[in-house]
Design a protein around this motif. Sequence first.
Motif, PDB file in Angstrom:
ATOM      1  N   MET A 176    -112.983  52.747   0.783  1.00 45.57           N
ATOM      2  CA  MET A 176    -114.285  52.601   0.123  1.00 45.57           C
ATOM      3  C   MET A 176    -114.788  53.892  -0.504  1.00 45.57           C
ATOM      4  SD  MET A 176    -114.894  49.444   0.395  1.00 45.57           S
ATOM      5  CE  MET A 176    -116.607  48.992   0.250  1.00 45.57           C
ATOM      6  N   ARG A 189    -124.050  55.075   9.487  1.00 46.43           N
ATOM      7  CA  ARG A 189    -122.647  55.153   9.045  1.00 46.43           C
ATOM      8  C   ARG A 189    -122.496  55.092   7.526  1.00 46.43           C
ATOM      9  NH1 ARG A 189    -119.843  49.322  10.518  1.00 46.43           N
ATOM     10  NH2 ARG A 189    -121.243  47.997   9.293  1.00 46.43           N
ATOM     11  N   VAL A 248    -120.547  59.409   6.992  1.00 45.03           N
ATOM     12  CA  VAL A 248    -119.096  59.525   6.738  1.00 45.03           C
ATOM     13  C   VAL A 248    -118.812  60.163   5.367  1.00 45.03           C
ATOM     14  CG1 VAL A 248    -118.585  57.518   8.199  1.00 45.03           C
ATOM     15  CG2 VAL A 248    -118.823  57.201   5.721  1.00 45.03           C
ATOM     16  N   GLY A 279    -126.905  52.858  -1.251  1.00 44.48           N
ATOM     17  CA  GLY A 279    -125.588  53.176  -1.798  1.00 44.48           C
ATOM     18  C   GLY A 279    -125.194  52.366  -3.020  1.00 44.48           C
ATOM     19  N   GLN A 280    -125.440  51.048  -2.944  1.00 45.41           N
ATOM     20  CA  GLN A 280    -124.981  50.201  -4.053  1.00 45.41           C
ATOM     21  C   GLN A 280    -125.725  50.489  -5.346  1.00 45.41           C
ATOM     22  OE1 GLN A 280    -124.718  46.066  -3.172  1.00 45.41           O
ATOM     23  NE2 GLN A 280    -123.220  46.379  -1.527  1.00 45.41           N
ATOM     24  N   PHE A 324    -124.549  53.691  -6.681  1.00 39.52           N
ATOM     25  CA  PHE A 324    -123.200  53.469  -7.210  1.00 39.52           C
ATOM     26  C   PHE A 324    -123.267  52.922  -8.639  1.00 39.52           C
ATOM     27  CE2 PHE A 324    -119.134  51.519  -7.851  1.00 39.52           C
ATOM     28  CZ  PHE A 324    -118.233  52.179  -7.023  1.00 39.52           C
ATOM     29  N   ALA A 363    -118.321  62.084  -5.415  1.00 36.88           N
ATOM     30  CA  ALA A 363    -119.165  61.237  -4.570  1.00 36.88           C
ATOM     31  C   ALA A 363    -118.368  60.100  -3.959  1.00 36.88           C
ATOM     32  CB  ALA A 363    -120.326  60.677  -5.376  1.00 36.88           C
TER      33      ALA A 363
HETATM   34  O1  UT7 Z   1    -123.734  62.108  -4.294  1.00 40.43           O
HETATM   35  C1  UT7 Z   1    -124.907  61.402  -4.544  1.00 40.43           C
HETATM   36  C2  UT7 Z   1    -124.618  60.123  -5.121  1.00 40.43           C
HETATM   37  N1  UT7 Z   1    -124.162  59.205  -4.091  1.00 40.43           N
HETATM   38  C3  UT7 Z   1    -123.275  58.294  -4.420  1.00 40.43           C
HETATM   39  O2  UT7 Z   1    -122.806  58.303  -5.530  1.00 40.43           O
HETATM   40  C4  UT7 Z   1    -122.944  57.218  -3.408  1.00 40.43           C
HETATM   41  C5  UT7 Z   1    -122.778  55.912  -4.115  1.00 40.43           C
HETATM   42  N2  UT7 Z   1    -122.511  54.801  -3.235  1.00 40.43           N
HETATM   43  C6  UT7 Z   1    -121.331  54.629  -2.586  1.00 40.43           C
HETATM   44  O3  UT7 Z   1    -120.448  55.459  -2.680  1.00 40.43           O
HETATM   45  C7  UT7 Z   1    -121.118  53.349  -1.853  1.00 40.43           C
HETATM   46  O4  UT7 Z   1    -122.232  52.504  -2.040  1.00 40.43           O
HETATM   47  C8  UT7 Z   1    -120.857  53.501  -0.323  1.00 40.43           C
HETATM   48  C9  UT7 Z   1    -119.518  54.145  -0.078  1.00 40.43           C
HETATM   49  C10 UT7 Z   1    -121.957  54.336   0.297  1.00 40.43           C
HETATM   50  C11 UT7 Z   1    -120.843  52.141   0.348  1.00 40.43           C
HETATM   51  O5  UT7 Z   1    -119.940  51.298  -0.331  1.00 40.43           O
HETATM   52  P1  UT7 Z   1    -120.396  49.823  -0.748  1.00 40.43           P
HETATM   53  O6  UT7 Z   1    -119.275  49.196  -1.465  1.00 40.43           O
HETATM   54  O7  UT7 Z   1    -121.689  49.952  -1.497  1.00 40.43           O
HETATM   55  O8  UT7 Z   1    -120.569  49.129   0.663  1.00 40.43           O
HETATM   56  P2  UT7 Z   1    -121.824  48.378   1.261  1.00 40.43           P
HETATM   57  O9  UT7 Z   1    -122.935  49.320   1.560  1.00 40.43           O
HETATM   58  O10 UT7 Z   1    -122.117  47.185   0.417  1.00 40.43           O
HETATM   59  O11 UT7 Z   1    -121.219  47.884   2.621  1.00 40.43           O
HETATM   60  C12 UT7 Z   1    -120.126  46.953   2.681  1.00 40.43           C
HETATM   61  C13 UT7 Z   1    -119.847  46.696   4.122  1.00 40.43           C
HETATM   62  C14 UT7 Z   1    -121.082  46.316   4.931  1.00 40.43           C
HETATM   63  O12 UT7 Z   1    -120.708  45.377   5.921  1.00 40.43           O
HETATM   64  P3  UT7 Z   1    -120.995  43.806   5.720  1.00 40.43           P
HETATM   65  O13 UT7 Z   1    -122.488  43.706   5.588  1.00 40.43           O
HETATM   66  O14 UT7 Z   1    -120.256  43.417   4.484  1.00 40.43           O
HETATM   67  O15 UT7 Z   1    -120.448  43.226   6.975  1.00 40.43           O
HETATM   68  C15 UT7 Z   1    -121.447  47.600   5.590  1.00 40.43           C
HETATM   69  O16 UT7 Z   1    -122.192  47.414   6.782  1.00 40.43           O
HETATM   70  O17 UT7 Z   1    -119.315  47.871   4.738  1.00 40.43           O
HETATM   71  C16 UT7 Z   1    -120.098  48.181   5.887  1.00 40.43           C
HETATM   72  N3  UT7 Z   1    -120.098  49.627   6.053  1.00 40.43           N
HETATM   73  C17 UT7 Z   1    -119.198  50.281   6.802  1.00 40.43           C
HETATM   74  N4  UT7 Z   1    -118.158  49.867   7.536  1.00 40.43           N
HETATM   75  C18 UT7 Z   1    -117.431  50.798   8.168  1.00 40.43           C
HETATM   76  C19 UT7 Z   1    -120.966  50.516   5.506  1.00 40.43           C
HETATM   77  N5  UT7 Z   1    -120.631  51.768   5.895  1.00 40.43           N
HETATM   78  C20 UT7 Z   1    -119.545  51.641   6.702  1.00 40.43           C
HETATM   79  C21 UT7 Z   1    -118.749  52.561   7.391  1.00 40.43           C
HETATM   80  N6  UT7 Z   1    -117.694  52.095   8.102  1.00 40.43           N
HETATM   81  N7  UT7 Z   1    -118.988  53.885   7.331  1.00 40.43           N
END
Ligand code: UT7
Length: 322
Positions: free
Chosen positions: A37, A151, A155, A214-215, A218, A251
């Motif tokens: 991810m 989390r 991470v 995050g989304q 993103f 990022a």
């Molecule tokens: O530098 C400043 C700018 N910041 C960025 O550019 C960050 C931009 N955002 C991102 O990089 C991404 O949004 C993340 C990496 C933070 C998260 O990825 P995502 O594809 O947006 O995931 P999500 O938040 O939609 O979560 C998907 C699933 C969720 O579980 P369910 O609800 O589908 O069961 C989360 O609870 O992943 C789960 N999840 C995790 N699982 C394991 C979220 N964080 C974690 C984790 N480990 N650390």
Amino acid sequence: MKNAKIIGVGKALPELVVSNKMMEEIVDTNDKWIREMTGIENRHVVTTETTTSLATDAAREALLDAGLPAEEVDMILVATMTPDDFMPSTACKVQHALGAVNASALDVSAACSGFVYAMSVADQFIKTGKMQNILVIGAEVITKTIDWEDRTTCVIFADGAGAVVLTASDEEGIVATDLGAKGEPGDILRTPALNNNNHFAQTEAERSVMTMDGQTVFRFSTKIFGQSVRKVLEGTGYGIEDIDIFVPHQANVRIIDYAASRLKVDVDRFYVNLNKRGNTSAATIPIALADMNEEGLLKKGMLICCTGFGGGLTWGSALIRI
Ligand code: UT7
């Protein structure tokens, strides 16, 4: 008119390296999710290091690389959103630590775009002939502001510093910069500062930890990246095909993949060190430059495009001839 040319690069990283496996001990996460991810495998996390110590070490390395004595630095700009103190600024502390007695000193706060903003500020002072040598540093101890039970952020973020020395030159250097900001919806990425604890207005205490949607961040990042790259090229006579290497804010590797595909550029033209460095906010781009230099990838004559995006919301690109 003189151009701002990079003549030295340096970096400093905390000693402690935290692997994804180690993160599994701290929060409900796993190595596979983090790798797939985000692209991150390891990150450096401060224990005894400070923003000032990292910034100073990176600056020393950059000055050594440039062969420039600290007394010849006219200005120190430190891009950071995690200073050791509100006052004095990190730039002033670095000035003292380096013995850069002739330098003015200023912190720049533009979150993950901070380094590009600071480069643009430095560029103006050099172009106008006001200054000869400017030290531009990106330094962060982001992990101090993280909720280590969250989390979705703990991470991703990491610590470190990178620095470049810019000098006034007749050769091509910083070709152009593009800066932008959108204060709304700034709250999608936020670290609160002071609570109002004065005698008259005691407010409910708010923890000073980072929160991130995050989304939404993103989606913003993938959209703004290409827009900023196109904007910085405008009027320069250069096109996307002229850029040898893109040096993006580190990022998320998926943001980099999206950016590359939207620009119709092979992702191999994007430098990535996210796997070993994590997201160090304003420090990602200068650390990347120092890593590239160490790996022999930063070659004289190449055209690079550094693009940052993040809290504020802010974004920016710097088109630079090495
Ligand atoms: O530098 C400043 C700018 N910041 C960025 O550019 C960050 C931009 N955002 C991102 O990089 C991404 O949004 C993340 C990496 C933070 C998260 O990825 P995502 O594809 O947006 O995931 P999500 O938040 O939609 O979560 C998907 C699933 C969720 O579980 P369910 O609800 O589908 O069961 C989360 O609870 O992943 C789960 N999840 C995790 N699982 C394991 C979220 N964080 C974690 C984790 N480990 N650390």
